[in-house]
Enzyme design. Sequence first.
Site, PDB file in Angstrom:
ATOM      1  N   ALA A  98       4.024   4.003   0.960  1.00 56.60           N
ATOM      2  CA  ALA A  98       4.757   4.521   2.125  1.00 56.60           C
ATOM      3  C   ALA A  98       5.847   3.501   2.469  1.00 56.60           C
ATOM      4  O   ALA A  98       5.952   3.009   3.597  1.00 56.60           O
ATOM      5  CB  ALA A  98       3.830   4.787   3.310  1.00 56.60           C
ATOM      6  N   LEU A  99       6.640   3.214   1.477  1.00 55.72           N
ATOM      7  CA  LEU A  99       7.561   2.074   1.558  1.00 55.72           C
ATOM      8  C   LEU A  99       8.647   2.292   2.613  1.00 55.72           C
ATOM      9  O   LEU A  99       9.143   3.400   2.794  1.00 55.72           O
ATOM     10  CB  LEU A  99       8.208   1.829   0.187  1.00 55.72           C
ATOM     11  CG  LEU A  99       7.236   1.525  -0.956  1.00 55.72           C
ATOM     12  CD1 LEU A  99       8.008   1.278  -2.258  1.00 55.72           C
ATOM     13  CD2 LEU A  99       6.345   0.325  -0.632  1.00 55.72           C
ATOM     14  N   HIS A 100       8.991   1.206   3.287  1.00 54.73           N
ATOM     15  CA  HIS A 100      10.057   1.226   4.294  1.00 54.73           C
ATOM     16  C   HIS A 100      10.922  -0.020   4.080  1.00 54.73           C
ATOM     17  O   HIS A 100      10.680  -0.811   3.146  1.00 54.73           O
ATOM     18  CB  HIS A 100       9.465   1.300   5.705  1.00 54.73           C
ATOM     19  CG  HIS A 100       8.421   0.248   5.998  1.00 54.73           C
ATOM     20  ND1 HIS A 100       8.686  -1.103   5.979  1.00 54.73           N
ATOM     21  CD2 HIS A 100       7.095   0.350   6.289  1.00 54.73           C
ATOM     22  CE1 HIS A 100       7.600  -1.775   6.278  1.00 54.73           C
ATOM     23  NE2 HIS A 100       6.599  -0.920   6.455  1.00 54.73           N
ATOM     24  N   VAL A 156      10.796  -7.482   9.427  1.00 56.91           N
ATOM     25  CA  VAL A 156      11.930  -6.556   9.539  1.00 56.91           C
ATOM     26  C   VAL A 156      11.611  -5.571  10.660  1.00 56.91           C
ATOM     27  O   VAL A 156      10.503  -5.028  10.719  1.00 56.91           O
ATOM     28  CB  VAL A 156      12.173  -5.809   8.215  1.00 56.91           C
ATOM     29  CG1 VAL A 156      13.335  -4.838   8.349  1.00 56.91           C
ATOM     30  CG2 VAL A 156      12.428  -6.811   7.087  1.00 56.91           C
ATOM     31  N   MET A 199       0.845  -1.205   0.000  1.00 58.33           N
ATOM     32  CA  MET A 199       0.000   0.000   0.000  1.00 58.33           C
ATOM     33  C   MET A 199       0.878   1.253   0.000  1.00 58.33           C
ATOM     34  O   MET A 199       0.408   2.343   0.330  1.00 58.33           O
ATOM     35  CB  MET A 199      -0.945  -0.011   1.197  1.00 58.33           C
ATOM     36  CG  MET A 199      -1.924  -1.185   1.133  1.00 58.33           C
ATOM     37  SD  MET A 199      -3.473  -0.862   1.995  1.00 58.33           S
ATOM     38  CE  MET A 199      -2.884  -0.552   3.645  1.00 58.33           C
ATOM     39  N   GLY A 252      11.031  -2.791   5.461  1.00 57.52           N
ATOM     40  CA  GLY A 252      10.293  -4.065   5.446  1.00 57.52           C
ATOM     41  C   GLY A 252       9.841  -4.404   4.038  1.00 57.52           C
ATOM     42  O   GLY A 252      10.031  -5.535   3.558  1.00 57.52           O
ATOM     43  N   HIS A 253       9.262  -3.411   3.364  1.00 57.86           N
ATOM     44  CA  HIS A 253       8.832  -3.625   1.977  1.00 57.86           C
ATOM     45  C   HIS A 253      10.049  -3.934   1.091  1.00 57.86           C
ATOM     46  O   HIS A 253       9.988  -4.813   0.218  1.00 57.86           O
ATOM     47  CB  HIS A 253       8.150  -2.378   1.421  1.00 57.86           C
ATOM     48  CG  HIS A 253       6.895  -1.972   2.128  1.00 57.86           C
ATOM     49  ND1 HIS A 253       6.790  -0.794   2.834  1.00 57.86           N
ATOM     50  CD2 HIS A 253       5.679  -2.573   2.236  1.00 57.86           C
ATOM     51  CE1 HIS A 253       5.560  -0.679   3.330  1.00 57.86           C
ATOM     52  NE2 HIS A 253       4.876  -1.748   2.989  1.00 57.86           N
ATOM     53  N   SER A 311       4.126   1.065   8.043  1.00 56.89           N
ATOM     54  CA  SER A 311       3.817   2.408   7.537  1.00 56.89           C
ATOM     55  C   SER A 311       3.063   3.203   8.596  1.00 56.89           C
ATOM     56  O   SER A 311       3.168   4.420   8.667  1.00 56.89           O
ATOM     57  CB  SER A 311       2.971   2.319   6.263  1.00 56.89           C
ATOM     58  OG  SER A 311       3.625   1.512   5.304  1.00 56.89           O
ATOM     59  N   ARG A 312       2.298   2.507   9.440  1.00 60.45           N
ATOM     60  CA  ARG A 312       1.495   3.192  10.461  1.00 60.45           C
ATOM     61  C   ARG A 312       2.349   3.699  11.616  1.00 60.45           C
ATOM     62  O   ARG A 312       1.852   4.495  12.427  1.00 60.45           O
ATOM     63  CB  ARG A 312       0.393   2.267  10.984  1.00 60.45           C
ATOM     64  CG  ARG A 312      -0.723   2.029   9.968  1.00 60.45           C
ATOM     65  CD  ARG A 312      -1.952   1.390  10.587  1.00 60.45           C
ATOM     66  NE  ARG A 312      -3.089   1.403   9.694  1.00 60.45           N
ATOM     67  CZ  ARG A 312      -3.458   0.382   8.906  1.00 60.45           C
ATOM     68  NH1 ARG A 312      -2.783  -0.749   8.921  1.00 60.45           N
ATOM     69  NH2 ARG A 312      -4.508   0.500   8.115  1.00 60.45           N
TER      70      ARG A 312
HETATM   71  P1  AMP Z   1       1.470  -2.915   3.512  1.00 60.76           P
HETATM   72  O1  AMP Z   1       2.019  -1.877   2.586  1.00 60.76           O
HETATM   73  O2  AMP Z   1       1.534  -2.526   4.947  1.00 60.76           O
HETATM   74  O3  AMP Z   1       0.130  -3.448   3.072  1.00 60.76           O
HETATM   75  O4  AMP Z   1       2.448  -4.147   3.411  1.00 60.76           O
HETATM   76  C1  AMP Z   1       2.813  -4.696   2.174  1.00 60.76           C
HETATM   77  C2  AMP Z   1       3.615  -5.940   2.421  1.00 60.76           C
HETATM   78  O5  AMP Z   1       4.772  -5.614   3.202  1.00 60.76           O
HETATM   79  C3  AMP Z   1       2.846  -6.996   3.207  1.00 60.76           C
HETATM   80  O6  AMP Z   1       3.150  -8.277   2.674  1.00 60.76           O
HETATM   81  C4  AMP Z   1       3.390  -6.841   4.598  1.00 60.76           C
HETATM   82  O7  AMP Z   1       3.323  -8.017   5.373  1.00 60.76           O
HETATM   83  C5  AMP Z   1       4.829  -6.483   4.304  1.00 60.76           C
HETATM   84  N1  AMP Z   1       5.451  -5.813   5.457  1.00 60.76           N
HETATM   85  C6  AMP Z   1       5.017  -4.677   6.072  1.00 60.76           C
HETATM   86  N2  AMP Z   1       5.808  -4.412   7.127  1.00 60.76           N
HETATM   87  C7  AMP Z   1       6.743  -5.396   7.190  1.00 60.76           C
HETATM   88  C8  AMP Z   1       7.838  -5.680   8.063  1.00 60.76           C
HETATM   89  N3  AMP Z   1       8.126  -4.922   9.098  1.00 60.76           N
HETATM   90  N4  AMP Z   1       8.576  -6.788   7.804  1.00 60.76           N
HETATM   91  C9  AMP Z   1       8.282  -7.596   6.756  1.00 60.76           C
HETATM   92  N5  AMP Z   1       7.271  -7.379   5.900  1.00 60.76           N
HETATM   93  C10 AMP Z   1       6.512  -6.295   6.107  1.00 60.76           C
END
Ligand code: AMP
Length: 294
Positions: free
Chosen positions: A33-35, A177, A31, A37-38, A187-188
Amino acid sequence: MTLALCRTVGEFRQACDQARRRGPLGLVPTMGALHEGHLALVHEARKRAKTVAVSIFVNPTQFGPAEDLESYPRDLEGDLQKCREVGVDVVFAPAPQEMYPVGERTRVRVTSLTEVLCGRARPVHFEGVTTIVSKLFAVAGPCVAVFGRKDYQQLKVIERMARDLLLPVEVVGHAIVREHDGLALSSRNAYLSADERRRALAIARGLAASTALFELGERVVAALAQPVVQSLASVQLEVDYISLAEPETLVVYEPHDSVGERALLAVAAIAGSTRLIDNVVLGEDPAPSVRPTE
Ligand code: AMP
């Protein structure tokens, strides 16, 4: 290769079809707001695929009416820059009407796995997730799709959906991560005040203590959950749930039950108005390494 930005379903479908002629396609749905983890998911996809595509779409149907759809962080320019830096080949960033055509009436629903844990407080969430992910899979075609274990329940729901709908997609999970101090990246986290950020660390601290107990041989559910209960109470974080569940079926254990050699310990808590989730699979994941913030 320079990054290709696709705005329409047609463009993305064509980019994926072309990419597959060169070799396997990797897909990382997000979604935005990449960090880090993404970006770890991007690296995982790169290990398994010749071309890596990232989708960036804040999916309205997975937000409940009282949730943060409007305020959810959006930064397409920043996201594109990060994608370039890690060598993403294709970004798909559609407008909502691309993914939900006028008059749309279709939802994809996975039963039982979605009715526990986060599904209790977020009754429409997983239906929104499976609907959008099945659409992304339909457009991308055969691929390896990488999801984070941060959203462990989501990963299991999507694995089940891909199997049940016979989709030509290999679903791969990637480890959580964390920030340097142990907080799971999200992102939150951008919503958290300094005080909430400090208190949020109690989640990872509790999970680490429960993991240590499990490693010492504890198997009783109430005892394994206790360190998380205490840790959250010590900083007055509001608890949505602290649950142990069978890691594949997500059947939630009762407090007096004993768990097997692997068990999901999953937490959802609220800091201020921000819902935070985290988990460990006991018997599989290392304890989150938690360091006090300076
Ligand atoms: P989101 O943008 O939050 O919907 O997340 C997109 C993808 O990134 C999903 O598969 C999440 O599980 C993964 N994701 C988000 N935060 C993390 C994190 N801290 N470590 C690993 N994967 C993550």
